[in-house]
Design an enzyme around this catalytic site. Structure first.
Site, PDB file in Angstrom:
ATOM      1  N   ASN A  93       0.839  -1.201   0.000  1.00  0.00           N
ATOM      2  CA  ASN A  93       0.000   0.000   0.000  1.00  0.00           C
ATOM      3  C   ASN A  93       0.873   1.249   0.000  1.00  0.00           C
ATOM      4  O   ASN A  93       0.772   2.121   0.872  1.00  0.00           O
ATOM      5  CB  ASN A  93      -0.945  -0.009   1.205  1.00  0.00           C
ATOM      6  CG  ASN A  93      -2.196   0.810   0.946  1.00  0.00           C
ATOM      7  OD1 ASN A  93      -2.315   1.500  -0.075  1.00  0.00           O
ATOM      8  ND2 ASN A  93      -3.128   0.764   1.879  1.00  0.00           N
ATOM      9  N   HIS A  98      -8.328   3.482   8.614  1.00  0.00           N
ATOM     10  CA  HIS A  98      -8.798   2.197   8.129  1.00  0.00           C
ATOM     11  C   HIS A  98     -10.218   1.892   8.596  1.00  0.00           C
ATOM     12  O   HIS A  98     -10.960   1.192   7.894  1.00  0.00           O
ATOM     13  CB  HIS A  98      -7.862   1.075   8.585  1.00  0.00           C
ATOM     14  CG  HIS A  98      -6.692   0.872   7.679  1.00  0.00           C
ATOM     15  ND1 HIS A  98      -5.510   1.563   7.839  1.00  0.00           N
ATOM     16  CD2 HIS A  98      -6.516   0.073   6.591  1.00  0.00           C
ATOM     17  CE1 HIS A  98      -4.653   1.189   6.898  1.00  0.00           C
ATOM     18  NE2 HIS A  98      -5.235   0.292   6.122  1.00  0.00           N
TER      19      HIS A  98
END
Length: 510
Positions: free
Chosen positions: A342, A373
């Site tokens: 990521n 998140h």
């Protein structure tokens, strides 16, 4: 086109045939169609013969169509956050634009995530609309910080990367919508800078980068200003096919929930349980590989992502790449794993948090990552554990690695041991991320008696901390030994050298 609050049901027969959730089928088919649309966009709406306004309108219209196809009425949240943040951007003073934008965007995202988890309780397929909303939050906050750097800070205060990324004017409403809602990135990103995006829309990205090789030399292809992305896109689509097959086959054979099975815990040996832990987490990763790689392919097909030519004169398309699968699977340190997983999100965390945090940037950055998140407790278990594992790995590396560099044999032995250790530690750390609720997360850690946490804390407390080299000391060393200096001073490994856009950002979560 039949649709509901959960997105289109047009592909429901295909979903039943493949025995996959309709939302996954919608996502995959939209991205495949996106590659086709991107090639058409690049060919028929090329910037050399199409106005910038038309290109902005087309990519935004297609992006909204993809969003409503996949998420139904919940795609309104994408428009809602982007519109709200544009109002903040044009009304707040530039000296505070980054603070207010960050606060409003993160609040909006967090409220949506709370509703998704604790109100919908996973009952509606559309609940996954928070995924694209997370990328939009990255984009609006990143742009706000770049505007603050470009309009409110003195040029001498900026780092080289901040100078390059700084935005010197307030974007128009169309540019803002296009940047945040374009069809290349609406479903899975990746994050990119506003300057790079506008350069792509206006057709200047090839002119800027085409004459440079990866080694800094001039290209021997001076007349080639628009290299074809067909080869890069084809390779990435092939990778996606392999990842989809691996995910669908391995996940059924190695379910992650089996790690907490009582019989397996009582009868399995420690090496056997560690091996199964590694394999079960390995089975989860291809899902992310597929999503990020196909998103990268869509951008490349449209002509976005070119970074110049490598040392052999071949075009590179990794400006917005989000991962390096080989370096992830063969990572020999926590940092190497993080650096290649990521990537764009790690760069965002570095730009908006780590580089600007006045105290304990590692802790605050991990906390921000957990909040971004979502609100599942398992996310916080993962990122708190990740912080300890990262600090412990850094301490071990600083103290032990120099002793294994004296010969190739010792270094090979060190690399094998650290690879195995890294893969196991990463698997242990991220299991609560996949089992995101409190009870299964704590149950998993209890089956291991929190042993990895305890070992990490002991290593942090016991191993001596080597002093970091000062900036003056680094600058006094020969340039040709820059890599060795970084390793010596920081005890870190260099990540993948991301040309231009990522060159000044590679040292992310330290």
């Amino acid at each position: 086109m039949g649709s509901s609050s959960c997105g289109s049901e047009l592909l429901l027969p295909l979903s039943e045939l493949l025995r996959l959730p309709i939302e996954q089928v919608n996502f995959g088919m939209c991205q495949l169609f996106g590659i086709f649309a991107a090639f058409l966009f690049r060919s028929y709406l090329h910037p050399s013969r199409t106005s910038h306004v038309i290109r902005h309108v087309v990519v935004t219209f297609l992006g909204l169509h993809f969003a409503f196809f996949c998420f139904g009425r919940y795609a309104i949240h994408f428009l809602g956050e982007v519109t709200l943040l544009y109002c903040v951007m044009v009304t707040v003073h530039v000296k505070s634009i980054h603070k207010y934008s960050f606060l409003v965007a993160m609040t909006y995202l967090t409220i949506c995530q709370i509703i998704r988890v604790y109100v919908f309780d996973g009952k509606e397929r559309s609940a996954d609309f928070s995924g694209p909303l997370m990328v939009i939050t990255q984009k609006v906050t990143k742009l706000a910080f770049e505007l603050h750097d470009g309009l409110a800070r003195d040029e001498n205060e900026l780092t080289p990367s901040q100078k390059r990324l700084a935005v010197r004017r307030i974007p128009s409403l169309l540019e803002y919508f296009s940047y945040n809602l374009n069809f290349m990135g609406i479903l899975a990103g990746p994050l990119n800078s506003f300057n790079d995006y506008i350069t792509f829309i206006e057709g200047r990205n090839f002119e800027i980068r085409t004459n440079h090789l990866a080694n800094g030399q001039k290209s021997n292809k001076p007349g080639q200003h628009d290299p074809s992305p067909l080869r890069a896109v084809g390779c990435k689509v092939l990778i996606c096919a392999v990842c989809a097959f691996m995910h669908l086959t391995l996940l059924e054979v190695f379910p992650i929930s089996y790690n907490t099975d009582e019989t397996f815990i009582l009868t399995g040996s420690i090496p056997g349980r560690l091996f199964y832990l590694y394999i079960s987490l390995l089975a989860c990763r291809p899902k992310y590989y597929f999503a990020w790689t196909i998103a990268d392919a869509v951008n490349n097909a449209a002509g976005f992502g070119f970074t110049g030519y490598d040392s052999r004169g071949k075009p590179r398309w990794d400006l917005v790449s989000n991962l390096n699968i080989v370096k992830i699977e063969f990572a020999t340190s926590m940092k190497m794993f993080i650096d290649n997983w990521n990537i764009q999100t790690a760069l965002w965390l570095k730009q908006v948090c780590y580089d600007r945090c006045p105290f304990n940037p590692t802790l605050v950055t991990f906390l921000l990552s957990a909040i971004w998140h979502g609100v599942y407790p398992g996310y916080y278990f993962t990122f708190i554990a990740g912080m300890f594992m990262t600090l412990a790995a850094r301490a071990v590396r600083n103290n032990l690695r120099p002793h294994f560099l004296v010969s190739p044999t010792r270094k090979a032995f060190y690399d094998i041991v650290t690879w195995a250790t890294t893969q196991v530690v990463v698997s242990y750390t991220v299991t609560p991320f996949v089992l995101p609720f409190v009870d299964p997360s704590l149950e998993f850690y209890r089956t291991w008696y929190f042993s990895f946490h305890i070992i990490a804390i002991v290593l942090i407390l016991v191993l001596p901390k080597k002093p970091r080299c000062t900036l003056k000391e680094r600058q006094s060393r020969p340039e040709t030994k820059n890599t060795e200096i970084i390793h010596h001073c920081n005890g870190q490994q260099n990540g993948r050298a991301h040309v231009d856009n990522n060159q000044n950002h590679r040292k992310k979560i330290d």
